[in-house]
Design a protein around this motif. Structure first.
Motif, PDB file in Angstrom:
ATOM      1  N   PRO A 135       5.655  10.514 -12.812  1.00 41.95           N
ATOM      2  CA  PRO A 135       5.947  11.550 -13.807  1.00 41.95           C
ATOM      3  C   PRO A 135       4.962  11.549 -14.972  1.00 41.95           C
ATOM      4  CG  PRO A 135       7.423   9.686 -14.113  1.00 41.95           C
ATOM      5  CD  PRO A 135       6.606   9.388 -12.884  1.00 41.95           C
ATOM      6  N   ALA A 136       4.207  10.461 -15.125  1.00 47.68           N
ATOM      7  CA  ALA A 136       3.251  10.363 -16.228  1.00 47.68           C
ATOM      8  C   ALA A 136       1.970   9.704 -15.728  1.00 47.68           C
ATOM      9  CB  ALA A 136       3.852   9.547 -17.384  1.00 47.68           C
ATOM     10  N   PHE A 137       0.890   9.932 -16.465  1.00 48.49           N
ATOM     11  CA  PHE A 137      -0.406   9.390 -16.051  1.00 48.49           C
ATOM     12  C   PHE A 137      -0.372   7.866 -15.968  1.00 48.49           C
ATOM     13  CE2 PHE A 137      -4.620   7.687 -17.097  1.00 48.49           C
ATOM     14  CZ  PHE A 137      -5.380   8.260 -16.081  1.00 48.49           C
ATOM     15  N   SER A 138       0.285   7.230 -16.922  1.00 49.93           N
ATOM     16  CA  SER A 138       0.347   5.762 -16.926  1.00 49.93           C
ATOM     17  C   SER A 138       1.035   5.230 -15.676  1.00 49.93           C
ATOM     18  CB  SER A 138       1.068   5.267 -18.175  1.00 49.93           C
ATOM     19  OG  SER A 138       2.389   5.809 -18.250  1.00 49.93           O
ATOM     20  N   VAL A 139       2.048   5.950 -15.205  1.00 50.65           N
ATOM     21  CA  VAL A 139       2.757   5.523 -13.990  1.00 50.65           C
ATOM     22  C   VAL A 139       1.852   5.679 -12.775  1.00 50.65           C
ATOM     23  CG1 VAL A 139       4.778   5.912 -12.523  1.00 50.65           C
ATOM     24  CG2 VAL A 139       4.981   6.145 -15.007  1.00 50.65           C
ATOM     25  N   MET A 140       1.069   6.778 -12.749  1.00 48.56           N
ATOM     26  CA  MET A 140       0.151   6.942 -11.625  1.00 48.56           C
ATOM     27  C   MET A 140      -0.910   5.850 -11.618  1.00 48.56           C
ATOM     28  SD  MET A 140      -2.261  10.091 -10.389  1.00 48.56           S
ATOM     29  CE  MET A 140      -3.014   9.965  -8.753  1.00 48.56           C
ATOM     30  N   LEU A 141      -1.387   5.465 -12.803  1.00 57.87           N
ATOM     31  CA  LEU A 141      -2.369   4.389 -12.884  1.00 57.87           C
ATOM     32  C   LEU A 141      -1.780   3.095 -12.321  1.00 57.87           C
ATOM     33  CD1 LEU A 141      -5.119   3.371 -13.786  1.00 57.87           C
ATOM     34  CD2 LEU A 141      -4.184   3.035 -16.083  1.00 57.87           C
ATOM     35  N   ILE A 142      -0.520   2.836 -12.629  1.00 59.47           N
ATOM     36  CA  ILE A 142       0.149   1.660 -12.077  1.00 59.47           C
ATOM     37  C   ILE A 142       0.218   1.758 -10.555  1.00 59.47           C
ATOM     38  CG2 ILE A 142       2.365   0.438 -11.931  1.00 59.47           C
ATOM     39  CD1 ILE A 142       2.798   1.198 -14.889  1.00 59.47           C
ATOM     40  N   GLY A 143       0.544   2.946 -10.053  1.00 65.39           N
ATOM     41  CA  GLY A 143       0.597   3.153  -8.605  1.00 65.39           C
ATOM     42  C   GLY A 143      -0.741   2.887  -7.942  1.00 65.39           C
ATOM     43  N   ARG A 144      -1.826   3.337  -8.583  1.00 69.91           N
ATOM     44  CA  ARG A 144      -3.165   3.097  -8.040  1.00 69.91           C
ATOM     45  C   ARG A 144      -3.475   1.603  -7.987  1.00 69.91           C
ATOM     46  NH1 ARG A 144      -6.297   5.959  -5.161  1.00 69.91           N
ATOM     47  NH2 ARG A 144      -8.193   5.453  -6.312  1.00 69.91           N
ATOM     48  N   VAL A 145      -3.116   0.902  -9.043  1.00 66.52           N
ATOM     49  CA  VAL A 145      -3.386  -0.541  -9.082  1.00 66.52           C
ATOM     50  C   VAL A 145      -2.554  -1.270  -8.026  1.00 66.52           C
ATOM     51  CG1 VAL A 145      -3.208  -2.635 -10.481  1.00 66.52           C
ATOM     52  CG2 VAL A 145      -4.090  -0.526 -11.502  1.00 66.52           C
ATOM     53  N   VAL A 146      -1.293  -0.876  -7.872  1.00 72.08           N
ATOM     54  CA  VAL A 146      -0.432  -1.504  -6.855  1.00 72.08           C
ATOM     55  C   VAL A 146      -1.043  -1.305  -5.460  1.00 72.08           C
ATOM     56  CG1 VAL A 146       1.812  -1.348  -5.692  1.00 72.08           C
ATOM     57  CG2 VAL A 146       1.697  -1.343  -8.190  1.00 72.08           C
ATOM     58  N   ALA A 147      -1.480  -0.082  -5.159  1.00 71.36           N
ATOM     59  CA  ALA A 147      -2.094   0.183  -3.854  1.00 71.36           C
ATOM     60  C   ALA A 147      -3.372  -0.623  -3.672  1.00 71.36           C
ATOM     61  CB  ALA A 147      -2.380   1.679  -3.707  1.00 71.36           C
ATOM     62  N   SER A 148      -4.140  -0.776  -4.755  1.00 69.28           N
ATOM     63  CA  SER A 148      -5.431  -1.473  -4.655  1.00 69.28           C
ATOM     64  C   SER A 148      -5.260  -2.962  -4.382  1.00 69.28           C
ATOM     65  CB  SER A 148      -6.235  -1.279  -5.942  1.00 69.28           C
ATOM     66  OG  SER A 148      -5.681  -2.023  -7.010  1.00 69.28           O
ATOM     67  N   LEU A 149      -4.135  -3.538  -4.790  1.00 65.42           N
ATOM     68  CA  LEU A 149      -3.922  -4.968  -4.572  1.00 65.42           C
ATOM     69  C   LEU A 149      -3.909  -5.316  -3.083  1.00 65.42           C
ATOM     70  CD1 LEU A 149      -1.158  -5.706  -7.247  1.00 65.42           C
ATOM     71  CD2 LEU A 149      -3.593  -6.265  -7.368  1.00 65.42           C
ATOM     72  N   PHE A 167       0.827  -1.205   0.000  1.00 61.21           N
ATOM     73  CA  PHE A 167       0.000   0.000   0.000  1.00 61.21           C
ATOM     74  C   PHE A 167       0.867   1.264   0.000  1.00 61.21           C
ATOM     75  CE2 PHE A 167      -2.008   3.302   2.659  1.00 61.21           C
ATOM     76  CZ  PHE A 167      -3.162   3.554   1.931  1.00 61.21           C
ATOM     77  N   ILE A 168       1.907   1.261   0.820  1.00 63.15           N
ATOM     78  CA  ILE A 168       2.818   2.415   0.895  1.00 63.15           C
ATOM     79  C   ILE A 168       3.516   2.629  -0.454  1.00 63.15           C
ATOM     80  CG2 ILE A 168       4.932   3.296   1.975  1.00 63.15           C
ATOM     81  CD1 ILE A 168       4.043   1.651   4.505  1.00 63.15           C
ATOM     82  N   VAL A 169       4.032   1.552  -1.037  1.00 63.14           N
ATOM     83  CA  VAL A 169       4.721   1.648  -2.330  1.00 63.14           C
ATOM     84  C   VAL A 169       3.785   2.218  -3.396  1.00 63.14           C
ATOM     85  CG1 VAL A 169       5.743   0.302  -4.212  1.00 63.14           C
ATOM     86  CG2 VAL A 169       6.379  -0.182  -1.845  1.00 63.14           C
ATOM     87  N   GLY A 170       2.558   1.736  -3.447  1.00 62.13           N
ATOM     88  CA  GLY A 170       1.606   2.211  -4.436  1.00 62.13           C
ATOM     89  C   GLY A 170       1.302   3.687  -4.307  1.00 62.13           C
ATOM     90  N   ASN A 171       1.150   4.176  -3.077  1.00 61.57           N
ATOM     91  CA  ASN A 171       0.836   5.589  -2.878  1.00 61.57           C
ATOM     92  C   ASN A 171       2.039   6.492  -3.096  1.00 61.57           C
ATOM     93  OD1 ASN A 171      -2.099   6.118  -1.891  1.00 61.57           O
ATOM     94  ND2 ASN A 171      -1.490   4.228  -0.871  1.00 61.57           N
ATOM     95  N   VAL A 172       3.246   6.021  -2.741  1.00 67.02           N
ATOM     96  CA  VAL A 172       4.460   6.791  -3.045  1.00 67.02           C
ATOM     97  C   VAL A 172       4.635   6.902  -4.552  1.00 67.02           C
ATOM     98  CG1 VAL A 172       6.977   6.767  -2.922  1.00 67.02           C
ATOM     99  CG2 VAL A 172       5.633   6.271  -0.872  1.00 67.02           C
ATOM    100  N   LEU A 173       4.388   5.796  -5.260  1.00 71.70           N
ATOM    101  CA  LEU A 173       4.474   5.808  -6.718  1.00 71.70           C
ATOM    102  C   LEU A 173       3.459   6.782  -7.314  1.00 71.70           C
ATOM    103  CD1 LEU A 173       5.935   4.527  -9.110  1.00 71.70           C
ATOM    104  CD2 LEU A 173       4.200   2.719  -9.106  1.00 71.70           C
ATOM    105  N   SER A 174       2.259   6.815  -6.765  1.00 71.06           N
ATOM    106  CA  SER A 174       1.240   7.754  -7.241  1.00 71.06           C
ATOM    107  C   SER A 174       1.665   9.200  -6.992  1.00 71.06           C
ATOM    108  CB  SER A 174      -0.102   7.479  -6.541  1.00 71.06           C
ATOM    109  OG  SER A 174      -0.605   6.202  -6.880  1.00 71.06           O
ATOM    110  N   ALA A 175       2.239   9.466  -5.826  1.00 71.33           N
ATOM    111  CA  ALA A 175       2.645  10.829  -5.480  1.00 71.33           C
ATOM    112  C   ALA A 175       3.772  11.335  -6.362  1.00 71.33           C
ATOM    113  CB  ALA A 175       3.066  10.885  -4.009  1.00 71.33           C
TER     114      ALA A 175
END
Length: 403
Positions: free
Chosen positions: A89-103, A78-86
């Motif tokens: 640098p690009a929308f696709s990376v934030m989407l990945i961060g959201r999915v990682v946090a959601s897992l 969860f922490i990794v996903g939200n740090v990645l979202s924060a």
């Protein structure tokens, strides 16, 4: 209640905040990345899909380690996903961060519910589950409005950084306060999968999809309904959602308390009242005071079903409840997605912004019928068949029938 429940509630608070805060920050995120609002909406859809996929997947992967260690790993994810979202640098990376946090979402609530129930006496299990879910409900009262405010006045990236910090606090709490409970002897993944042969487990999950879906049929479209039908200003929607969140907190605690005394009657009352209130919402939506009261009641009655529904699954999957508990969390999100889709269909069909309330009433009423069916089958069989540690146990009546 044990202090360990506080650690679980903190984790639930962080997860609830990151799930819902994005809805209030879509314009800022879309503008920052130069994408449209509908495209930014994939951050919501991606998260919901990640919850449904991650709940069984992460729980299955965690069958070989202790529940405490799995909870810690999930908070780390969860922490990794939200740090990645924060930092994305690009929308696709934030989407990945959201999915990682959601897992981490479904498995954390699913495993956390089992741990919470194991920490207390049998007659307090639903109350313990409700205590953990209080973190999720309070997130809608405090975390989401505060995160939206920070995102709008400072930066949406700061919001996700703060959510990541909540994850660190939750991880520390689990590490320090949650006891390392031994896993049940002899329970393997095949035992966890075996509980899905129990019709009562499947009925309980169907009740979750339909009952909680009834809530989100209305709440998903609360903004256009409040502004175009009721006549609230755009800025009032935030406060209406706070009212909804306060109702959630109250309903969750009441549901947990009374589910320990009479689980099925609690479901009958909450689902039946929810269906009636949602149907009445088509009328009360035309009056500001009544609309505000109804929104609070929808939150209260909707979340009054959460502890009894989760406990129902745990009871019916006795002996190997972890995967079933996590999948039931996914069922809540499936209900959200189904209800939002059906609500959108009736609006697109030209029935107006209040029409999703009828959809919600129908879904809640259907869940009530399933609850009655489940109890009827239970009475007919004497006691429900359950899969315990991979082997089916049967009622005395069933055993006699085979002799």
């Amino acid at each position: 209640m044990p202090l360990a429940l506080l650690a679980l509630a903190i984790g639930a608070f962080g997860i609830g905040t990151t799930e819902f805060v994005i809805m209030g920050l879509l314009p800022e995120v879309a503008a920052d990345y130069g994408v449209s609002i509908p495209t930014a909406g994939y951050l919501v859809t991606g998260y919901a899909l990640g919850v449904m996929i991650g709940a069984p997947l992460m729980t299955a992967l965690g069958t070989k380690i202790s529940r405490k260690r799995m909870l810690m790993l999930l908070m780390g994810l969860f922490i990794v996903g939200n740090v990645l979202s924060a930092l994305a640098p690009a929308f696709s990376v934030m989407l990945i961060g959201r999915v990682v946090a959601s897992l981490a979402h479904g498995a954390f609530f699913g495993i956390g519910a089992v741990v919470a129930a194991d920490l207390v006496a049998p007659d307090k299990k639903a109350g313990a589950i409700a205590m953990m879910f209080t973190g999720l409900t309070v997130a809608n009262v405090v975390g989401v409005p505060l995160g939206t405010l920070v995102g709008q006045h400072v930066s949406w990236r700061a919001t996700f950084a703060l959510v990541a910090a909540l994850g660190v606090l939750g991880l520390a709490g689990v590490a320090c306060l949650v006891p390392d409970l031994p896993r049940p002897e002899g329970v393997r993944l095949r035992h966890e999968l075996a509980v899905f042969r129990n019709a009562q487990v499947l009925l309980a999950m169907a009740m979750t999809v339909l009952g909680f879906g009834g809530v989100f049929a209305a709440v998903t479209y609360i903004a256009p309904m409040a502004t175009h039908v009721t006549g609230f200003a755009d800025g009032s929607v935030t406060w209406l959602l706070v009212l909804f969140g306060l109702g959630m907190v109250a309903g969750n605690l009441v549901g947990g308390r009374y589910a320990d005394r009479a689980l099925m009657p609690m479901l009958y009352v909450s689902l039946g009242a929810l269906a009636v209130v949602l149907a009445l919402f088509t009328l009360t939506a035309h009056h500001k005071a009544l609309a505000a009261l109804t929104i609070a009641l929808v939150g209260a009655l909707g979340f009054a079903t959460v502890p009894p529904l989760q406990k129902r699954v745990l009871d019916q999957a006795h002996g190997a409840p972890t995967l079933a508990s996590a999948v039931n969390i996914g069922a809540f999100n499936l209900g959200n997605a189904l209800a939002a889709w059906l609500g959108g269909l009736v609006i697109d069909a030209g029935h107006g912004y209040t029409s999703p309330n009828w959809v919600g009433a129908a879904l809640a009423g259907s869940a009530l019928l399933l609850a009655v069916l489940s109890a009827t089958l239970e009475r007919r069989d004497g006691r429900p068949s359950a899969v315990i540690a991979g082997s089916e146990t049967t009622t005395p009546q069933q055993a006699a029938a085979h002799r």
